[in-house]
Design a protein around this motif. Structure first.
Motif, PDB file in Angstrom:
ATOM      1  N   UNK A 356       0.821  -1.216   0.000  1.00  0.00           N
ATOM      2  CA  UNK A 356       0.000   0.000   0.000  1.00  0.00           C
ATOM      3  C   UNK A 356       0.849   1.258   0.000  1.00  0.00           C
ATOM      4  N   UNK A 357       1.755   1.374   0.995  1.00  0.00           N
ATOM      5  CA  UNK A 357       2.503   2.634   1.077  1.00  0.00           C
ATOM      6  C   UNK A 357       3.562   2.776  -0.008  1.00  0.00           C
ATOM      7  N   UNK A 358       4.052   1.645  -0.508  1.00  0.00           N
ATOM      8  CA  UNK A 358       4.992   1.742  -1.629  1.00  0.00           C
ATOM      9  C   UNK A 358       4.262   2.176  -2.898  1.00  0.00           C
ATOM     10  N   UNK A 359       3.034   1.715  -3.074  1.00  0.00           N
ATOM     11  CA  UNK A 359       2.240   2.108  -4.232  1.00  0.00           C
ATOM     12  C   UNK A 359       1.925   3.609  -4.189  1.00  0.00           C
ATOM     13  N   UNK A 360       1.581   4.122  -3.013  1.00  0.00           N
ATOM     14  CA  UNK A 360       1.287   5.548  -2.856  1.00  0.00           C
ATOM     15  C   UNK A 360       2.483   6.386  -3.268  1.00  0.00           C
ATOM     16  N   UNK A 361       3.674   5.947  -2.846  1.00  0.00           N
ATOM     17  CA  UNK A 361       4.874   6.725  -3.145  1.00  0.00           C
ATOM     18  C   UNK A 361       5.276   6.605  -4.617  1.00  0.00           C
ATOM     19  N   UNK A 362       5.425   5.370  -5.119  1.00  0.00           N
ATOM     20  CA  UNK A 362       5.972   5.173  -6.462  1.00  0.00           C
ATOM     21  C   UNK A 362       4.976   5.498  -7.567  1.00  0.00           C
ATOM     22  N   UNK A 363       3.691   5.151  -7.366  1.00  0.00           N
ATOM     23  CA  UNK A 363       2.696   5.378  -8.414  1.00  0.00           C
ATOM     24  C   UNK A 363       1.911   6.667  -8.206  1.00  0.00           C
ATOM     25  N   UNK A 364       2.114   7.300  -7.045  1.00  0.00           N
ATOM     26  CA  UNK A 364       1.415   8.540  -6.751  1.00  0.00           C
ATOM     27  C   UNK A 364       2.358   9.716  -6.690  1.00  0.00           C
ATOM     28  N   UNK A 365       3.070   9.837  -5.576  1.00  0.00           N
ATOM     29  CA  UNK A 365       3.962  10.983  -5.359  1.00  0.00           C
ATOM     30  C   UNK A 365       5.035  11.069  -6.431  1.00  0.00           C
ATOM     31  N   UNK A 366       5.636   9.919  -6.789  1.00  0.00           N
ATOM     32  CA  UNK A 366       6.760   9.927  -7.732  1.00  0.00           C
ATOM     33  C   UNK A 366       6.378   9.346  -9.094  1.00  0.00           C
ATOM     34  N   UNK A 367       5.104   9.485  -9.461  1.00  0.00           N
ATOM     35  CA  UNK A 367       4.631   8.887 -10.720  1.00  0.00           C
ATOM     36  C   UNK A 367       5.355   9.431 -11.944  1.00  0.00           C
ATOM     37  N   UNK A 368       5.776  10.686 -11.893  1.00  0.00           N
ATOM     38  CA  UNK A 368       6.418  11.299 -13.056  1.00  0.00           C
ATOM     39  C   UNK A 368       7.928  11.084 -13.083  1.00  0.00           C
ATOM     40  N   UNK A 369       8.482  10.451 -12.052  1.00  0.00           N
ATOM     41  CA  UNK A 369       9.930  10.240 -11.992  1.00  0.00           C
ATOM     42  C   UNK A 369      10.353   9.148 -12.965  1.00  0.00           C
ATOM     43  N   UNK A 370      11.592   9.215 -13.404  1.00  0.00           N
ATOM     44  CA  UNK A 370      12.123   8.213 -14.316  1.00  0.00           C
ATOM     45  C   UNK A 370      12.341   6.878 -13.618  1.00  0.00           C
ATOM     46  N   UNK A 371      12.466   5.810 -14.418  1.00  0.00           N
ATOM     47  CA  UNK A 371      12.598   4.472 -13.852  1.00  0.00           C
ATOM     48  C   UNK A 371      13.841   4.325 -12.987  1.00  0.00           C
ATOM     49  N   UNK A 372      14.893   5.069 -13.311  1.00  0.00           N
ATOM     50  CA  UNK A 372      16.131   4.946 -12.555  1.00  0.00           C
ATOM     51  C   UNK A 372      16.425   6.198 -11.725  1.00  0.00           C
TER      52      UNK A 372
END
Length: 422
Positions: A356-372
């Motif tokens: 849950x909290x990893x999804x919020x961060x990676x797919x929410x807060x940092x959704x526009x960040x690059x893969x690396x």
């Protein structure tokens, strides 16, 4: 009284029922949204991992070598579980079996939750409910992974191995079966150390003999399976002692030798910390205040968690093994009030909700960040930090619970005698 004492198990049953209803209403809408709300990205049909086993069975029944190529699997995954599962080829397995077998595994898991020791107090109850209804539980049930079966086997064993000799023998048999079906639970056979030396040696000899027979019977397939066990990239949901080194190599471009060096160093530090904690008096005295059932579930759960953590990369749903230790951890909070137990319990609970909290961060807060982009994986770094905080505590619990057992107790007595004689 029953509703109160079994609330954590009932909560997990309610979550499973809600997901089942959601799938019946809208399998590609409400169902997926309900899973996302609980921190799980559902596949387009339930019980994908149940079909990992059953698809291999179907292929082998058609003389297709599922260990090399598995066209019966929706993701073309080769079979990487114990070859003993292929004993199911005697059954007329079809695709129609998948939902029913997957559902039966979910029922086994849910039923085993009713075996957990009762929570002590309201706070413990809330924590236990949050544990059984966690992202890891939802992930395991949605995929229908055979870790659900393993959880049920070792949970039953945790209860049986504090009963009569006849029931203890059945319990050891269940742990051995779990190990033969999934490898890493073999580490939980260490619970037999609580027996008298002669009985322990008999149990060990029988376990080795049965394991040797299973290896000999499946050797050619077992070798291929072990070669095919996947190691995920650093950004997947896999966790284990290898994760930090893998991240350093794949994300930060460190040399390949950094991976095994970090793994060795962190493992050695965790083991040293675990020995120090377990051989110390505070934890030993605190564990003595728990019930035999709480101590048994803590020992089995700690062995399961440590065995999987150090032996392989583990997909996120395997964190369900932490549920086994939660009754004891929450009981330690209740009977001692020590902040350290609250911190360890909080870390374990956070790990159960990693999805849950990893999804919020990676797919929410940092959704526009690059893969690396390193910032994208802050949640991953936190997850690994939490695991390396919890593992030494679990190792310490194993040492503290087994130090008074006959064989380890004798070894410690001889060591103290030798030290005092110098």
């Amino acid at each position: 009284m029953f509703l109160h004492s079994k609330a954590p198990a009932i909560a997990a049953c309610l979550v499973a029922a809600i997901l089942a209803i959601a799938f019946g209403i809208a399998p590609h809408g409400f169902y997926r949204d309900a899973n996302l709300l609980l921190g799980n990205k559902a596949y387009w049909f339930p019980f994908l991992d149940t079909d990992t086993v059953l698809s291999a069975v179907r292929c082998l029944r058609q003389d297709v070598d599922a260990y090399e190529f598995n066209p019966c699997d929706p993701q073309l995954r080769v079979f990487t579980y114990s070859p003993l599962w292929m004993g199911l080829t005697v059954l007329p397995v079809t695709e129609a079996w998948v939902p029913w077998v997957g559902l039966s595994w979910v029922v086994l898991f849910l039923g085993s939750l009713f075996l957990l020791p009762s929570a002590r107090g309201r706070e413990a109850q809330v924590i236990m409910i949050a544990s059984t209804a966690s992202s890891a539980s939802v992930y395991a049930m949605e995929r229908g992974n055979n870790d659900l079966v393993i959880f049920a086997l070792v949970s039953t064993a945790a209860m049986l191995t504090i009963r009569s000799l006849a029931l203890r023998r059945i319990g050891y048999g269940l742990v051995l079966l779990a190990g033969l079906l999934k490898y890493y639970p073999l580490g939980a056979m260490a619970i037999a150390l609580r027996e008298k030396p002669r009985r322990f040696l008999v149990i060990t000899a029988v376990s080795i003999a049965v394991t040797a027979l299973a290896v000999l019977a499946t050797w050619s397939d077992l070798v291929r399976v072990l070669r095919s066990i996947p190691i995920g990239q650093f950004y997947t949901d896999m966790f284990g002692s290898k994760s930090v080194g893998l991240t350093m190599v794949e994300l930060f471009g460190a040399p390949r030798w950094v991976d095994p060096l970090l793994r060795f160093g962190l493992s050695l530090a965790a083991l040293a910390a675990g020995l120090r904690i377990g051989l110390g008096q505070p934890l030993h005295a605190d564990l003595a205040r728990l019930t035999p059932r709480e101590r048994s579930f803590l020992l089995v759960g700690a062995l399961m968690c440590c065995s999987c953590y150090f032996s392989a990369q583990n997909i996120g749903y395997r964190a369900i093994n932490l549920i086994l230790v939660m009754p004891a951890l929450t009981a330690l909070i209740a009977v001692t009030g020590r902040p350290i137990y609250r911190w360890i319990t909080g870390a374990a609970l956070a790990l159960l909700w990693t999805g849950a909290w990893r999804m919020v961060w990676e797919d929410g807060v940092m959704a526009s960040a690059g893969q690396f982009d390193a910032l994208r994986y802050v949640a991953l770094f936190v997850r690994d930090l939490l695991w390396w905080a919890v593992i030494p505590a679990l190792l310490g619990a194993i040492v503290a619970l087994l130090r008074d057992a006959p064989l380890p107790g004798r070894a410690l007595t001889l060591r103290r005698g030798a030290a005092s004689g110098r």
